[in-house]
Design a protein around this motif. Structure first.
Motif, PDB file in Angstrom:
ATOM      1  N   VAL A   1      33.097  16.604  17.845  1.00  0.00           N
ATOM      2  CA  VAL A   1      32.359  16.584  16.479  1.00  0.00           C
ATOM      3  C   VAL A   1      31.599  17.835  16.520  1.00  0.00           C
ATOM      4  CG1 VAL A   1      30.981  15.117  15.160  1.00  0.00           C
ATOM      5  CG2 VAL A   1      32.854  14.005  16.515  1.00  0.00           C
ATOM      6  N   PRO A   2      30.604  17.984  17.462  1.00  0.00           N
ATOM      7  CA  PRO A   2      29.489  18.916  17.530  1.00  0.00           C
ATOM      8  C   PRO A   2      30.163  20.285  17.335  1.00  0.00           C
ATOM      9  CG  PRO A   2      29.353  18.070  19.478  1.00  0.00           C
ATOM     10  CD  PRO A   2      30.277  16.943  18.678  1.00  0.00           C
ATOM     11  N   THR A   3      31.299  20.458  18.102  1.00  0.00           N
ATOM     12  CA  THR A   3      31.998  21.722  18.133  1.00  0.00           C
ATOM     13  C   THR A   3      32.365  22.079  16.691  1.00  0.00           C
ATOM     14  OG1 THR A   3      32.659  21.655  20.464  1.00  0.00           O
ATOM     15  CG2 THR A   3      33.804  22.984  19.097  1.00  0.00           C
ATOM     16  N   LEU A   4      32.894  21.120  15.966  1.00  0.00           N
ATOM     17  CA  LEU A   4      33.567  21.455  14.589  1.00  0.00           C
ATOM     18  C   LEU A   4      32.418  21.719  13.528  1.00  0.00           C
ATOM     19  CD1 LEU A   4      36.478  18.962  14.223  1.00  0.00           C
ATOM     20  CD2 LEU A   4      36.494  21.353  14.432  1.00  0.00           C
ATOM     21  N   LEU A   5      31.286  20.931  13.957  1.00  0.00           N
ATOM     22  CA  LEU A   5      30.294  20.978  12.864  1.00  0.00           C
ATOM     23  C   LEU A   5      29.430  22.041  13.253  1.00  0.00           C
ATOM     24  CD1 LEU A   5      29.128  17.306  12.481  1.00  0.00           C
ATOM     25  CD2 LEU A   5      30.637  18.638  11.062  1.00  0.00           C
ATOM     26  N   PHE A   6      29.388  22.535  14.359  1.00  0.00           N
ATOM     27  CA  PHE A   6      28.002  23.709  14.628  1.00  0.00           C
ATOM     28  C   PHE A   6      28.363  24.951  15.061  1.00  0.00           C
ATOM     29  CE2 PHE A   6      26.054  19.307  14.508  1.00  0.00           C
ATOM     30  CZ  PHE A   6      24.578  19.800  14.191  1.00  0.00           C
ATOM     31  N   SER A   7      29.774  24.951  15.450  1.00  0.00           N
ATOM     32  CA  SER A   7      30.134  26.312  15.908  1.00  0.00           C
ATOM     33  C   SER A   7      30.168  27.282  14.619  1.00  0.00           C
ATOM     34  CB  SER A   7      31.791  26.187  16.344  1.00  0.00           C
ATOM     35  OG  SER A   7      31.983  25.689  17.667  1.00  0.00           O
ATOM     36  N   PRO A   8      30.573  26.966  13.398  1.00  0.00           N
ATOM     37  CA  PRO A   8      30.200  27.947  12.289  1.00  0.00           C
ATOM     38  C   PRO A   8      28.861  28.435  12.204  1.00  0.00           C
ATOM     39  CG  PRO A   8      31.863  26.078  11.757  1.00  0.00           C
ATOM     40  CD  PRO A   8      31.282  25.640  13.037  1.00  0.00           C
ATOM     41  N   ILE A   9      28.256  27.360  12.227  1.00  0.00           N
ATOM     42  CA  ILE A   9      26.447  27.550  12.192  1.00  0.00           C
ATOM     43  C   ILE A   9      26.178  28.556  13.367  1.00  0.00           C
ATOM     44  CG2 ILE A   9      24.164  26.694  12.509  1.00  0.00           C
ATOM     45  CD1 ILE A   9      25.463  23.999  11.172  1.00  0.00           C
ATOM     46  N   GLY A  10      26.536  28.349  14.592  1.00  0.00           N
ATOM     47  CA  GLY A  10      26.508  29.203  15.649  1.00  0.00           C
ATOM     48  C   GLY A  10      26.946  30.474  15.368  1.00  0.00           C
ATOM     49  N   GLY A  11      28.225  30.781  14.728  1.00  0.00           N
ATOM     50  CA  GLY A  11      28.587  32.189  14.295  1.00  0.00           C
ATOM     51  C   GLY A  11      27.600  32.976  13.403  1.00  0.00           C
ATOM     52  N   VAL A  12      27.207  32.102  12.363  1.00  0.00           N
ATOM     53  CA  VAL A  12      26.180  32.649  11.398  1.00  0.00           C
ATOM     54  C   VAL A  12      25.009  33.157  12.123  1.00  0.00           C
ATOM     55  CG1 VAL A  12      24.849  32.481   9.378  1.00  0.00           C
ATOM     56  CG2 VAL A  12      27.143  31.623   9.457  1.00  0.00           C
ATOM     57  N   ILE A  13      24.564  32.281  13.240  1.00  0.00           N
ATOM     58  CA  ILE A  13      23.134  32.542  13.964  1.00  0.00           C
ATOM     59  C   ILE A  13      23.297  33.813  14.931  1.00  0.00           C
ATOM     60  CG2 ILE A  13      21.834  31.818  15.728  1.00  0.00           C
ATOM     61  CD1 ILE A  13      22.030  29.098  14.624  1.00  0.00           C
ATOM     62  N   ALA A  14      24.693  33.977  15.477  1.00  0.00           N
ATOM     63  CA  ALA A  14      24.970  35.009  16.355  1.00  0.00           C
ATOM     64  C   ALA A  14      25.042  36.374  15.606  1.00  0.00           C
ATOM     65  CB  ALA A  14      26.390  34.789  16.905  1.00  0.00           C
ATOM     66  N   ASP A  15      25.460  36.264  14.130  1.00  0.00           N
ATOM     67  CA  ASP A  15      25.472  37.592  13.406  1.00  0.00           C
ATOM     68  C   ASP A  15      23.921  37.993  12.806  1.00  0.00           C
ATOM     69  OD1 ASP A  15      28.242  38.222  13.903  1.00  0.00           O
ATOM     70  OD2 ASP A  15      28.751  36.903  12.354  1.00  0.00           O
TER      71      ASP A  15
END
Length: 425
Positions: free
Chosen positions: A62-76
């Motif tokens: 659940v957190p991987t699906l919800l927060f990985s995209p947010i992590g991608g934005v943060i990484a960029d």
């Protein structure tokens, strides 16, 4: 010559910044691999249920699906170093709290829900951090050394896969699960000290090229016009959907990890119910898997920049065949060499997949593409939950082996009918 092979294989380690990142990653990988043993062992010891092991997969899914995209934005958008440090600090605290519970300190005692909540919260933190950690390599290593650096980084992961599970299994058998959690906390703290010494700004960025400069300027103007993180998130998904190479690599990788994840999560129950062994033998199996994984990672570090698509498909087929053999075996000593085969396929597939993703991604989207890469693991863990239920109903051998057979068939289909994948370098 052997001297030129060593220079080529370990070229990226000449760079001070990559060495610091590599050592920090080794410590983090060590903690993660120890956690796989101790958490799985505790869950099955507390519940005796394959379904409970599958439920733990949901705690990460659940957190991987919800927060990985947010992590991608943060990484960029944010300093990757800071993101990594925050995650390492949280993981150290998380491990220390579990150590207190596992030791029964202050009258507190560990329960299944503690492990589930811990895995869920840690899944949020790690999902947010992983895109930054993986794409950070491209910030501190020049493009010509990227394949080598990712291969070496993967070798560190597999070195810990070789060493850490056996240590964790020995600690559980000889001392207690609590000592494993204390060791994990110490590793995370040490990893933070190495991360602190890394540069905050990228040394090698997409803006170094003329086209990259124009793209960076346009990207910056778009960000200033509005939309913020939400707009960046949508743009990242659009880019993944429109780029045929990225879309293809992610699709093939998804087919592979659908099989690779469930057997890993169900291993504690498989060792106890099918092989009739305990925590030490579970750790030994995961460690011996690291022998093959280390060989595979070193191979990727030393290989050139051709034929990577074909090899990626071959590794998927090898992994499927290995897991199929694993599901059939009921003898611990026969299973040991099978784990070497699985480790080689797993590590080579993972390293090659990351190389292909980072090489073929445009620089300004790389963090968000990596976030989709990690989202796949979240999707797959929903599948792991289902496989856990099937294993409870029909037995782990049939549940795991059926998926493995499907993977071999899928890779043969890709090899025959997807020439673009075969042609990737």
């Amino acid at each position: 010559t052997s001297e030129s092979w060593r220079r080529r294989t370990f070229a990226a380690l000449k760079d001070r910044n990559f060495r610091l990142l590599y050592i920090g990653n080794i410590l983090q990988f060590g903690s993660m691999n120890m956690q796989l043993v101790v958490r799985g062992w505790l869950v099955f010891d507390l519940t005796g249920s394959f379904a409970a092991l599958g439920t733990m997969a949901l705690a990460n899914a659940v957190p991987t699906l919800l927060f990985s995209p947010i992590g991608g934005v943060i990484a960029d958008r944010a300093p990757k170093k800071t993101v990594i440090q925050i995650a390492q600090g949280y993981n150290a605290i998380n491990a220390a709290l579990l150590a207190v519970l596992a030791a029964g300190m202050f009258g507190l005692h560990l329960a299944f829900w503690h492990l589930f909540l811990s895995a869920f919260l840690q899944g949020i933190v790690n999902s947010t951090m992983q895109p930054a950690r993986q794409s950070f390599i491209s910030d501190i290593v020049p493009r010509e050394r990227l394949t080598n650096a990712i291969g070496i980084n993967s070798s560190g992961q597999t070195l810990m896969q070789l060493v850490a599970p056996g240590i964790a299994g020995f600690m559980i058998a000889a001392v207690s699960p609590a000592i494993v959690f204390w060791t994990m906390a110490a590793f995370y703290v040490l990893a933070m000290t190495f991360t602190m010494r890394l540069p905050t700004k990228p040394l090698y960025a997409y803006a170094q090229s003329a086209g990259g400069i124009a793209a960076a300027a346009a990207h910056g103007r778009a960000g200033r016009r509005g939309g913020g993180g939400a707009k960046d998130l949508v743009e990242g998904f659009k880019y993944v959907g429109k780029d045929p190479v990225i879309r293809m690599v992610l699709a093939v990788n998804f087919m592979i990890v659908v099989v690779a994840m469930p057997y890993t999560m169900l291993l504690p129950g498989f060792v106890k119910e099918v092989l009739h062994k305990g925590a030490f033998e579970q750790g030994a199996l995961q460690s011996i898997q690291g022998v093959g994984a280390l060989a595979g990672a070193i191979f990727v570090a030393s290989m050139g920049s051709t034929g990577r698509g074909k090899l990626f498909i071959m590794c998927g087929a090898l992994l499927g065949a290995g897991i199929l053999a694993f599901s059939i075996s009921t003898n611990y000593w026969i299973t040991l060499p099978i784990m070497v085969l699985i480790g080689a396929g797993q590590a080579t597939r993972m390293a090659l997949g990351q190389v292909l993703i980072q090489v073929y991604s445009e620089e300004q989207y790389r963090g968000r593409v990596m976030s989709v890469w990690f989202m796949e693991f979240g999707l797959v863990q929903f599948g792991t939950f289902i496989v856990g239920i099937l294993a409870q109903l029909f037995g782990p051998q049939l549940a795991i082996g059926g998926l493995a057979a499907l993977l071999v068939l899928a890779m043969l289909t890709v090899a025959a009918f997807v020439p673009r994948m075969r042609a990737l370098d």
